[in-house]
Write a protein that holds these residues in place. Structure first.
Motif, PDB file in Angstrom:
ATOM      1  N   SER A   1      35.376 -33.487   7.010  1.00 57.20           N
ATOM      2  CA  SER A   1      35.925 -34.371   5.974  1.00 57.20           C
ATOM      3  C   SER A   1      37.128 -35.099   6.564  1.00 57.20           C
ATOM      4  CB  SER A   1      36.348 -33.558   4.746  1.00 57.20           C
ATOM      5  OG  SER A   1      37.565 -32.862   5.001  1.00 57.20           O
ATOM      6  N   ASP A   2      37.807 -35.878   5.739  1.00 57.61           N
ATOM      7  CA  ASP A   2      38.981 -36.586   6.252  1.00 57.61           C
ATOM      8  C   ASP A   2      40.202 -35.676   6.344  1.00 57.61           C
ATOM      9  OD1 ASP A   2      39.799 -36.296   3.639  1.00 57.61           O
ATOM     10  OD2 ASP A   2      40.085 -38.439   3.254  1.00 57.61           O
ATOM     11  N   GLY A   3      40.037 -34.424   5.931  1.00 58.42           N
ATOM     12  CA  GLY A   3      41.104 -33.438   6.096  1.00 58.42           C
ATOM     13  C   GLY A   3      42.125 -33.409   4.987  1.00 58.42           C
ATOM     14  N   THR A   4      42.009 -34.290   4.004  1.00 58.04           N
ATOM     15  CA  THR A   4      43.018 -34.350   2.944  1.00 58.04           C
ATOM     16  C   THR A   4      42.839 -33.309   1.845  1.00 58.04           C
ATOM     17  OG1 THR A   4      41.761 -36.040   1.733  1.00 58.04           O
ATOM     18  CG2 THR A   4      43.420 -36.798   3.334  1.00 58.04           C
ATOM     19  N   PRO A   5      41.623 -32.820   1.561  1.00 61.01           N
ATOM     20  CA  PRO A   5      41.469 -31.887   0.438  1.00 61.01           C
ATOM     21  C   PRO A   5      42.293 -30.608   0.616  1.00 61.01           C
ATOM     22  CG  PRO A   5      39.331 -32.719   1.113  1.00 61.01           C
ATOM     23  CD  PRO A   5      40.304 -33.141   2.160  1.00 61.01           C
ATOM     24  N   TRP A   6      42.761 -30.086  -0.514  1.00 61.92           N
ATOM     25  CA  TRP A   6      43.466 -28.817  -0.532  1.00 61.92           C
ATOM     26  C   TRP A   6      42.470 -27.674  -0.718  1.00 61.92           C
ATOM     27  CZ3 TRP A   6      48.570 -27.818   0.311  1.00 61.92           C
ATOM     28  CH2 TRP A   6      49.448 -28.901   0.295  1.00 61.92           C
TER      29      TRP A   6
ATOM     30  N   ARG B   1      35.630 -31.220  -3.506  1.00 62.37           N
ATOM     31  CA  ARG B   1      36.301 -29.959  -3.842  1.00 62.37           C
ATOM     32  C   ARG B   1      37.742 -30.040  -3.334  1.00 62.37           C
ATOM     33  NH1 ARG B   1      32.461 -26.235  -0.582  1.00 62.37           N
ATOM     34  NH2 ARG B   1      32.740 -28.053   0.764  1.00 62.37           N
ATOM     35  N   ASP B   2      38.673 -30.096  -4.251  1.00 63.45           N
ATOM     36  CA  ASP B   2      40.062 -30.371  -3.878  1.00 63.45           C
ATOM     37  C   ASP B   2      40.959 -29.742  -4.938  1.00 63.45           C
ATOM     38  OD1 ASP B   2      42.422 -31.404  -2.891  1.00 63.45           O
ATOM     39  OD2 ASP B   2      42.038 -33.460  -3.554  1.00 63.45           O
ATOM     40  N   TYR B   3      41.582 -28.614  -4.620  1.00 61.58           N
ATOM     41  CA  TYR B   3      42.395 -27.928  -5.617  1.00 61.58           C
ATOM     42  C   TYR B   3      43.335 -26.943  -4.939  1.00 61.58           C
ATOM     43  CZ  TYR B   3      38.667 -24.506  -4.805  1.00 61.58           C
ATOM     44  OH  TYR B   3      37.771 -23.659  -4.206  1.00 61.58           O
ATOM     45  N   ARG B   4      44.430 -26.625  -5.634  1.00 60.53           N
ATOM     46  CA  ARG B   4      45.396 -25.620  -5.195  1.00 60.53           C
ATOM     47  C   ARG B   4      45.460 -24.539  -6.270  1.00 60.53           C
ATOM     48  NH1 ARG B   4      50.865 -28.675  -4.200  1.00 60.53           N
ATOM     49  NH2 ARG B   4      51.351 -26.844  -2.948  1.00 60.53           N
ATOM     50  N   VAL B   5      45.785 -23.317  -5.845  1.00 61.94           N
ATOM     51  CA  VAL B   5      45.703 -22.179  -6.758  1.00 61.94           C
ATOM     52  C   VAL B   5      46.986 -21.365  -6.714  1.00 61.94           C
ATOM     53  CG1 VAL B   5      44.487 -20.005  -7.201  1.00 61.94           C
ATOM     54  CG2 VAL B   5      43.189 -22.065  -6.681  1.00 61.94           C
ATOM     55  N   ASP B   6      47.387 -20.866  -7.876  1.00 58.98           N
ATOM     56  CA  ASP B   6      48.562 -20.012  -8.029  1.00 58.98           C
ATOM     57  C   ASP B   6      48.123 -18.543  -7.978  1.00 58.98           C
ATOM     58  OD1 ASP B   6      50.849 -18.683  -8.782  1.00 58.98           O
ATOM     59  OD2 ASP B   6      51.036 -19.641 -10.737  1.00 58.98           O
ATOM     60  N   PHE B   7      48.725 -17.771  -7.069  1.00 63.18           N
ATOM     61  CA  PHE B   7      48.366 -16.365  -6.908  1.00 63.18           C
ATOM     62  C   PHE B   7      49.444 -15.418  -7.446  1.00 63.18           C
ATOM     63  CE2 PHE B   7      46.251 -18.616  -3.337  1.00 63.18           C
ATOM     64  CZ  PHE B   7      44.945 -18.382  -3.722  1.00 63.18           C
ATOM     65  N   THR B   8      50.285 -15.932  -8.315  1.00 60.56           N
ATOM     66  CA  THR B   8      51.378 -15.098  -8.824  1.00 60.56           C
ATOM     67  C   THR B   8      50.868 -13.894  -9.595  1.00 60.56           C
ATOM     68  OG1 THR B   8      52.810 -17.049  -8.986  1.00 60.56           O
ATOM     69  CG2 THR B   8      53.458 -15.106 -10.249  1.00 60.56           C
ATOM     70  N   ARG B   9      49.858 -14.098 -10.452  1.00 60.87           N
ATOM     71  CA  ARG B   9      49.409 -12.997 -11.314  1.00 60.87           C
ATOM     72  C   ARG B   9      48.937 -11.799 -10.503  1.00 60.87           C
ATOM     73  NH1 ARG B   9      44.819 -13.603 -15.954  1.00 60.87           N
ATOM     74  NH2 ARG B   9      46.592 -14.575 -17.066  1.00 60.87           N
ATOM     75  N   ILE B  10      48.094 -12.023  -9.510  1.00 62.93           N
ATOM     76  CA  ILE B  10      47.541 -10.881  -8.785  1.00 62.93           C
ATOM     77  C   ILE B  10      48.623 -10.130  -8.018  1.00 62.93           C
ATOM     78  CG2 ILE B  10      46.866 -12.167  -6.693  1.00 62.93           C
ATOM     79  CD1 ILE B  10      44.316 -10.379  -6.690  1.00 62.93           C
ATOM     80  N   GLU B  11      49.602 -10.851  -7.472  1.00 65.08           N
ATOM     81  CA  GLU B  11      50.659 -10.174  -6.727  1.00 65.08           C
ATOM     82  C   GLU B  11      51.587  -9.396  -7.651  1.00 65.08           C
ATOM     83  OE1 GLU B  11      52.717 -12.112  -3.635  1.00 65.08           O
ATOM     84  OE2 GLU B  11      50.958 -13.123  -2.813  1.00 65.08           O
TER      85      GLU B  11
ATOM     86  N   GLN C   1      46.055 -28.059   3.153  1.00 63.95           N
ATOM     87  CA  GLN C   1      45.147 -29.174   3.399  1.00 63.95           C
ATOM     88  C   GLN C   1      44.374 -28.863   4.677  1.00 63.95           C
ATOM     89  OE1 GLN C   1      48.255 -32.409   2.862  1.00 63.95           O
ATOM     90  NE2 GLN C   1      46.507 -33.415   1.867  1.00 63.95           N
ATOM     91  N   ILE C   2      43.116 -29.236   4.691  1.00 56.90           N
ATOM     92  CA  ILE C   2      42.253 -28.857   5.803  1.00 56.90           C
ATOM     93  C   ILE C   2      42.767 -29.411   7.131  1.00 56.90           C
ATOM     94  CG2 ILE C   2      39.906 -28.967   6.712  1.00 56.90           C
ATOM     95  CD1 ILE C   2      40.327 -27.185   4.213  1.00 56.90           C
ATOM     96  N   ARG C   3      43.335 -30.590   7.115  1.00 55.65           N
ATOM     97  CA  ARG C   3      43.858 -31.150   8.365  1.00 55.65           C
ATOM     98  C   ARG C   3      45.005 -30.303   8.909  1.00 55.65           C
ATOM     99  NH1 ARG C   3      46.179 -36.590   5.442  1.00 55.65           N
ATOM    100  NH2 ARG C   3      47.960 -35.638   4.357  1.00 55.65           N
TER     101      ARG C   3
ATOM    102  N   TYR D   1      37.307 -23.951 -10.428  1.00 56.14           N
ATOM    103  CA  TYR D   1      38.305 -24.955 -10.812  1.00 56.14           C
ATOM    104  C   TYR D   1      37.886 -26.356 -10.375  1.00 56.14           C
ATOM    105  CZ  TYR D   1      41.302 -20.867 -11.539  1.00 56.14           C
ATOM    106  OH  TYR D   1      41.820 -19.682 -11.960  1.00 56.14           O
ATOM    107  N   GLY D   2      37.000 -26.419  -9.356  1.00 58.37           N
ATOM    108  CA  GLY D   2      36.426 -27.696  -8.942  1.00 58.37           C
ATOM    109  C   GLY D   2      37.430 -28.667  -8.374  1.00 58.37           C
ATOM    110  N   LYS D   3      37.492 -29.840  -8.949  1.00 63.03           N
ATOM    111  CA  LYS D   3      38.399 -30.890  -8.466  1.00 63.03           C
ATOM    112  C   LYS D   3      39.606 -30.947  -9.390  1.00 63.03           C
ATOM    113  CE  LYS D   3      38.557 -35.782  -7.181  1.00 63.03           C
ATOM    114  NZ  LYS D   3      39.136 -35.505  -5.861  1.00 63.03           N
TER     115      LYS D   3
END
Length: 354
Positions: free
Chosen positions: A198-203, A270-280, A242-244, A119-121
């Motif tokens: 990093s600055d800790g902001t990426p998801w 590399r900064d992204y959030r993911v939905d895990f609804t399908r697998i659950e 977020q990494i921070r 999914y990248g950025k």
């Protein structure tokens, strides 16, 4: 079920293999074992092993298997950046040849270890399996290409499934310290500082290695219609951080530690959030057990009990890129990452002990 697990001696593989064996499967491994120096606390299980390079697999090697679980790859972004063409040769081209060989041999199920890094950025939205691909590294791009090729191979007799793992963490007997949670906890234990690069902001979407193993086990046993030519983001609903925030959670659980930032720390692309609804909801039998908090607690205890030191942590054993670079520098690997010293006879189909 007779299952071939490629990469069975890697970070995920050494924990997946016993899970599958406990479920009654007949498991055979295939691994070049680049990372034998990375044992932590205990060695991997001893299982039958096709001691050969994944790039050399033919249909003959795969005769008699019911399923292939394909974990083997150059396994993170810094390692893939070492030589992008090799990343595509191993992670993409060899993976497709492996799948073609499996199909030709009559293997009915092919479980591919993909990655949410494809999914990248992205923005702040949580991405489901229908989101556009936007890889920013050769590693992520290789995962996209393999998924697309496997989909073209899918038919009534060959069912591939694509498990897009979130960023892994957690204790493994073949430890990695180059994944973010493991790395931050090791810094805390060995230096008293939770050091952010990093600055800790990426998801990041995060998932415990044992929950990854559970997802693969579920994909092997699920009805064909549930998995055929489908992708699943592998993780747990709510486990995007977020990494921070991970760093501050470590400091909360290890109050003797302080959060610090490396000099010149910048945002990570590399900064992204993911939905895990399908697998659950849609992968029968998958029930994730871990959270980042419980994983940090596990790692803190294991590093302390195992005597993790600053020298051990910063050395090559637990970092994929450093291990491969050392093998190249010593001449143990040639520039194509093939063993140059005497190894087991890879032309034979005879199973070797791991």
């Amino acid at each position: 079920m007779r299952i071939l697990v490629t990469g069975h001696l890697g970070y995920i593989g050494v924990e997946l293999t016993p899970v599958l064996r406990r479920l009654g499967h007949d498991v055979v491994g295939l691994d070049t074992d680049y990372f034998a120096s990375g044992d932590f606390l205990a060695p991997p299980d001893d299982v039958p092993n096709l001691a050969m390079d994944m790039r050399d697999v033919t249909p003959e090697h795969l005769a008699g298997f019911d399923a292939v679980v394909h974990l083997a790859a150059l396994s993170n972004d810094p390692l893939s950046d070492l030589n992008a063409s090799l990343t595509y040769d191993i992670n993409h081209a060899a993976s497709v040849r492996l799948a073609e060989a499996a199909k030709a041999a009559g293997v009915s199920r092919f479980v591919f270890s993909s990655s949410c890094s494809l999914y990248g950025k992205a923005g702040d939205d949580e991405l489901d399996e229908g989101a556009a691909f936007n890889p920013v590294t050769p590693y992520g791009e290789s995962k996209v290409r393999v998924e697309q090729a496997l989909s073209e191979l899918a038919d009534d007799d060959f069912s591939p499934v694509y498990l897009r793992n979130a960023t892994a963490y957690g204790l493994s007997r073949r430890l990695r310290a180059d994944v973010v949670v493991n790395n931050l906890v090791a810094h805390a234990v060995t230096t008293g500082k939770v050091m952010l690069q990093s600055d800790g902001t990426p998801w990041r979407p995060l998932v415990h290695v044992l929950d990854i193993a559970a997802a693969f086990a579920a994909a092997l046993s699920a009805p064909r219609d549930a998995i055929h030519d489908r992708a699943f983001n592998v993780g747990r609903v709510g486990e995007n951080y977020q990494i921070r925030d991970v760093a501050h959670l470590i400091a909360e659980l290890a109050p003797e530690c302080v959060v610090t930032y490396a000099e010149g720390a910048m945002p990570d692309i590399r900064d992204y959030r993911v939905d895990f609804t399908r697998i659950e909801r849609e992968l029968p039998g998958y029930e994730p057990q871990w959270t980042v908090r419980s994983g940090i607690e596990q790692l803190l205890a294991a590093y302390r009990d195992g005597g993790m030191t600053a020298d051990g942590f910063t050395g090559p054993n637990y970092f994929r890129l450093r291990t491969i670079t050392g093998l190249l520098d010593r001449g143990d690997l040639d520039p194509q990452l093939r063993w140059s010293r005497d190894r087991a006879d890879t032309s034979s189909l005879e199973l070797q002990p791991s």
